[in-house]
Every structure is written in structure tokens, then in C-alpha cells.
Scaffold this motif. Structure first.
Motif, PDB file in Angstrom:
ATOM      1  N   LYS A   5     -16.286  -8.773  19.869  1.00 13.74           N
ATOM      2  CA  LYS A   5     -16.972 -10.055  19.960  1.00 13.74           C
ATOM      3  C   LYS A   5     -17.917 -10.236  18.779  1.00 13.74           C
ATOM      4  O   LYS A   5     -18.218  -9.282  18.062  1.00 13.74           O
ATOM      5  CB  LYS A   5     -17.793 -10.141  21.256  1.00 13.74           C
ATOM      6  CG  LYS A   5     -16.983 -10.205  22.510  1.00 13.74           C
ATOM      7  CD  LYS A   5     -17.907 -10.361  23.698  1.00 13.74           C
ATOM      8  CE  LYS A   5     -17.137 -10.528  24.988  1.00 13.74           C
ATOM      9  NZ  LYS A   5     -18.044 -10.714  26.123  1.00 13.74           N
ATOM     10  N   LYS A   6     -18.406 -11.452  18.610  1.00 20.41           N
ATOM     11  CA  LYS A   6     -19.375 -11.759  17.572  1.00 20.41           C
ATOM     12  C   LYS A   6     -20.633 -10.909  17.785  1.00 20.41           C
ATOM     13  O   LYS A   6     -21.027 -10.640  18.917  1.00 20.41           O
ATOM     14  CB  LYS A   6     -19.723 -13.249  17.640  1.00 20.41           C
ATOM     15  CG  LYS A   6     -20.609 -13.733  16.539  1.00 20.41           C
ATOM     16  CD  LYS A   6     -20.812 -15.226  16.653  1.00 20.41           C
ATOM     17  CE  LYS A   6     -21.755 -15.710  15.581  1.00 20.41           C
ATOM     18  NZ  LYS A   6     -21.950 -17.148  15.616  1.00 20.41           N
ATOM     19  N   ASN A   7     -21.239 -10.474  16.690  1.00 20.66           N
ATOM     20  CA  ASN A   7     -22.448  -9.643  16.655  1.00 20.66           C
ATOM     21  C   ASN A   7     -22.222  -8.188  17.048  1.00 20.66           C
ATOM     22  O   ASN A   7     -23.190  -7.424  17.128  1.00 20.66           O
ATOM     23  CB  ASN A   7     -23.592 -10.239  17.494  1.00 20.66           C
ATOM     24  CG  ASN A   7     -24.082 -11.545  16.928  1.00 20.66           C
ATOM     25  OD1 ASN A   7     -24.065 -11.749  15.718  1.00 20.66           O
ATOM     26  ND2 ASN A   7     -24.493 -12.448  17.799  1.00 20.66           N
ATOM     27  N   ASP A   8     -20.984  -7.752  17.303  1.00 21.78           N
ATOM     28  CA  ASP A   8     -20.697  -6.336  17.540  1.00 21.78           C
ATOM     29  C   ASP A   8     -20.769  -5.584  16.211  1.00 21.78           C
ATOM     30  O   ASP A   8     -20.467  -6.128  15.158  1.00 21.78           O
ATOM     31  CB  ASP A   8     -19.285  -6.149  18.107  1.00 21.78           C
ATOM     32  CG  ASP A   8     -19.181  -6.470  19.576  1.00 21.78           C
ATOM     33  OD1 ASP A   8     -20.228  -6.600  20.240  1.00 21.78           O
ATOM     34  OD2 ASP A   8     -18.042  -6.598  20.076  1.00 21.78           O
ATOM     35  N   ASN A   9     -21.158  -4.316  16.259  1.00 15.94           N
ATOM     36  CA  ASN A   9     -21.089  -3.454  15.083  1.00 15.94           C
ATOM     37  C   ASN A   9     -19.734  -2.773  15.096  1.00 15.94           C
ATOM     38  O   ASN A   9     -19.346  -2.162  16.098  1.00 15.94           O
ATOM     39  CB  ASN A   9     -22.210  -2.415  15.095  1.00 15.94           C
ATOM     40  CG  ASN A   9     -23.533  -3.027  14.752  1.00 15.94           C
ATOM     41  OD1 ASN A   9     -23.612  -3.884  13.880  1.00 15.94           O
ATOM     42  ND2 ASN A   9     -24.579  -2.611  15.428  1.00 15.94           N
ATOM     43  N   VAL A  10     -19.011  -2.896  13.968  1.00 18.02           N
ATOM     44  CA  VAL A  10     -17.670  -2.326  13.879  1.00 18.02           C
ATOM     45  C   VAL A  10     -17.534  -1.525  12.594  1.00 18.02           C
ATOM     46  O   VAL A  10     -18.324  -1.669  11.669  1.00 18.02           O
ATOM     47  CB  VAL A  10     -16.577  -3.422  13.917  1.00 18.02           C
ATOM     48  CG1 VAL A  10     -16.541  -4.125  15.249  1.00 18.02           C
ATOM     49  CG2 VAL A  10     -16.737  -4.409  12.786  1.00 18.02           C
ATOM     50  N   GLN A  11     -16.520  -0.670  12.571  1.00 16.87           N
ATOM     51  CA  GLN A  11     -16.189   0.104  11.381  1.00 16.87           C
ATOM     52  C   GLN A  11     -14.756  -0.228  10.993  1.00 16.87           C
ATOM     53  O   GLN A  11     -13.882  -0.339  11.853  1.00 16.87           O
ATOM     54  CB  GLN A  11     -16.331   1.595  11.650  1.00 16.87           C
ATOM     55  CG  GLN A  11     -16.111   2.452  10.425  1.00 16.87           C
ATOM     56  CD  GLN A  11     -16.352   3.921  10.700  1.00 16.87           C
ATOM     57  OE1 GLN A  11     -16.234   4.374  11.828  1.00 16.87           O
ATOM     58  NE2 GLN A  11     -16.687   4.659   9.663  1.00 16.87           N
ATOM     59  N   ILE A  12     -14.513  -0.376   9.680  1.00 17.95           N
ATOM     60  CA  ILE A  12     -13.174  -0.648   9.171  1.00 17.95           C
ATOM     61  C   ILE A  12     -12.397   0.671   9.182  1.00 17.95           C
ATOM     62  O   ILE A  12     -12.874   1.679   8.661  1.00 17.95           O
ATOM     63  CB  ILE A  12     -13.225  -1.201   7.724  1.00 17.95           C
ATOM     64  CG1 ILE A  12     -14.233  -2.325   7.590  1.00 17.95           C
ATOM     65  CG2 ILE A  12     -11.838  -1.612   7.266  1.00 17.95           C
ATOM     66  CD1 ILE A  12     -13.884  -3.603   8.248  1.00 17.95           C
ATOM     67  N   ILE A  13     -11.194   0.672   9.783  1.00 12.94           N
ATOM     68  CA  ILE A  13     -10.433   1.916   9.893  1.00 12.94           C
ATOM     69  C   ILE A  13      -9.162   1.899   9.045  1.00 12.94           C
ATOM     70  O   ILE A  13      -8.441   2.885   8.993  1.00 12.94           O
ATOM     71  CB  ILE A  13     -10.074   2.231  11.364  1.00 12.94           C
ATOM     72  CG1 ILE A  13      -9.295   1.096  12.004  1.00 12.94           C
ATOM     73  CG2 ILE A  13     -11.329   2.544  12.151  1.00 12.94           C
ATOM     74  CD1 ILE A  13      -8.790   1.411  13.394  1.00 12.94           C
ATOM     75  N   ALA A  14      -8.886   0.768   8.347  1.00 19.31           N
ATOM     76  CA  ALA A  14      -7.715   0.694   7.485  1.00 19.31           C
ATOM     77  C   ALA A  14      -7.962  -0.337   6.399  1.00 19.31           C
ATOM     78  O   ALA A  14      -8.727  -1.275   6.586  1.00 19.31           O
ATOM     79  CB  ALA A  14      -6.473   0.316   8.287  1.00 19.31           C
ATOM     80  N   GLY A  15      -7.321  -0.146   5.243  1.00 23.80           N
ATOM     81  CA  GLY A  15      -7.428  -1.105   4.158  1.00 23.80           C
ATOM     82  C   GLY A  15      -8.366  -0.633   3.061  1.00 23.80           C
ATOM     83  O   GLY A  15      -8.833   0.508   3.059  1.00 23.80           O
ATOM     84  N   LYS A  16      -8.646  -1.533   2.113  1.00 26.38           N
ATOM     85  CA  LYS A  16      -9.424  -1.151   0.931  1.00 26.38           C
ATOM     86  C   LYS A  16     -10.875  -0.818   1.245  1.00 26.38           C
ATOM     87  O   LYS A  16     -11.523  -0.112   0.485  1.00 26.38           O
ATOM     88  CB  LYS A  16      -9.369  -2.261  -0.125  1.00 26.38           C
ATOM     89  CG  LYS A  16     -10.071  -3.541   0.260  1.00 26.38           C
ATOM     90  CD  LYS A  16     -10.020  -4.563  -0.852  1.00 26.38           C
ATOM     91  CE  LYS A  16     -10.827  -5.787  -0.472  1.00 26.38           C
ATOM     92  NZ  LYS A  16     -10.811  -6.799  -1.499  1.00 26.38           N
ATOM     93  N   ASP A  17     -11.403  -1.312   2.355  1.00 26.24           N
ATOM     94  CA  ASP A  17     -12.786  -1.053   2.742  1.00 26.24           C
ATOM     95  C   ASP A  17     -12.907  -0.025   3.859  1.00 26.24           C
ATOM     96  O   ASP A  17     -13.905   0.006   4.585  1.00 26.24           O
ATOM     97  CB  ASP A  17     -13.470  -2.356   3.173  1.00 26.24           C
ATOM     98  CG  ASP A  17     -13.733  -3.281   2.002  1.00 26.24           C
ATOM     99  OD1 ASP A  17     -13.955  -2.762   0.891  1.00 26.24           O
ATOM    100  OD2 ASP A  17     -13.719  -4.501   2.188  1.00 26.24           O
ATOM    101  N   LYS A  18     -11.914   0.847   3.984  1.00 23.39           N
ATOM    102  CA  LYS A  18     -11.908   1.848   5.053  1.00 23.39           C
ATOM    103  C   LYS A  18     -13.190   2.675   5.020  1.00 23.39           C
ATOM    104  O   LYS A  18     -13.625   3.130   3.965  1.00 23.39           O
ATOM    105  CB  LYS A  18     -10.702   2.772   4.869  1.00 23.39           C
ATOM    106  CG  LYS A  18     -10.556   3.820   5.930  1.00 23.39           C
ATOM    107  CD  LYS A  18      -9.293   4.629   5.708  1.00 23.39           C
ATOM    108  CE  LYS A  18      -9.163   5.686   6.780  1.00 23.39           C
ATOM    109  NZ  LYS A  18      -7.927   6.449   6.627  1.00 23.39           N
ATOM    110  N   GLY A  19     -13.822   2.831   6.189  1.00 27.34           N
ATOM    111  CA  GLY A  19     -15.045   3.610   6.305  1.00 27.34           C
ATOM    112  C   GLY A  19     -16.310   2.768   6.309  1.00 27.34           C
ATOM    113  O   GLY A  19     -17.348   3.208   6.765  1.00 27.34           O
ATOM    114  N   LYS A  20     -16.241   1.546   5.801  1.00 23.09           N
ATOM    115  CA  LYS A  20     -17.416   0.675   5.800  1.00 23.09           C
ATOM    116  C   LYS A  20     -17.667   0.140   7.199  1.00 23.09           C
ATOM    117  O   LYS A  20     -16.749   0.028   8.004  1.00 23.09           O
ATOM    118  CB  LYS A  20     -17.223  -0.514   4.850  1.00 23.09           C
ATOM    119  CG  LYS A  20     -17.280  -0.170   3.383  1.00 23.09           C
ATOM    120  CD  LYS A  20     -17.233  -1.431   2.554  1.00 23.09           C
ATOM    121  CE  LYS A  20     -17.265  -1.147   1.080  1.00 23.09           C
ATOM    122  NZ  LYS A  20     -17.173  -2.395   0.291  1.00 23.09           N
TER     123      LYS A  20
END
Length: 101
Positions: A5-20
């Protein structure tokens, strides 16, 4: 009900920004995509307008498919489940069992 949902904290797990990681700014439920603050930056060419006098190249966040992000609860990635608690459907972190909302 959506897992992200909006305002959740998430981590990128795939793609060029993986880990951010960052905060979800917008969720497009029809296309299953999210926009995460400071991630997947794209450049957009803009003409001069009353809001942007000079125009030029502007960097902004691009959308990411929802399957490429994972929810962060207490700094840990977790999957999301749903349970009925007090007659309400709530999101629950699979790792810790905590209610997310």
C-alpha cells in the motif's frame, strides 16, 4: 485488499536498483505497479510551461512491478498474509506474525 500500500517501506529485490529501499509513493492497482521514492529514476524531457519556465530534462521516479518489491517490517523483508482479527481482514507479516496496519 493489496499486499503493498501507499506509504509502506519496501525494498527492491530485482532490477537495476536491487537492494535499495524507500517509501511507496503511488500504487497502480490496474497495472500491478508501484512508484518507490528515490528508486528507478528515469529522465523525462519537458517543454517550458508556466510551472516549469525553463523546461529541459527532469529526473523522476519510474514505476516498478509489484513482484519486484518486498515489504520491510522492522528493517526485515517479509511476505504478507491476511487474517481475520476482530471481524476485520488485516495484513500480517509472515516472519513475525505482527499486524502491519
Amino acid at each position: 485488499m493489496r499486499k503493498i500500500k501507499k506509504n509502506d517501506n519496501v525494498q527492491i529485490i530485482a532490477g537495476k536498483d536491487k537492494g535499495k529501499s524507500g517509501k511507496v509513493l503511488h500504487v497502480d492497482a490496474a497495472k500491478d505497479r508501484v512508484i518507490v521514492e528515490g528508486c528507478n529514476m528515469v529522465q523525462k524531457h519537458q517543454k517550458p510551461s508556466p510551472q516549469n519556465q525553463n523546461g529541459g530534462i527532469v529526473s523522476k521516479e519510474g514505476s516498478i512491478h509489484v513482484s519486484n518489491v518486498a515489504l520491510l517490517v522492522n528493517g526485515e523483508r517479509t511476505k504478507v498474509g491476511f487474517e481475520l482479527r476482530d471481524g476485520k481482514k488485516v495484513r500480517v507479516a509472515k516472519k513475525s506474525g505482527k499486524v502491519i496496519d
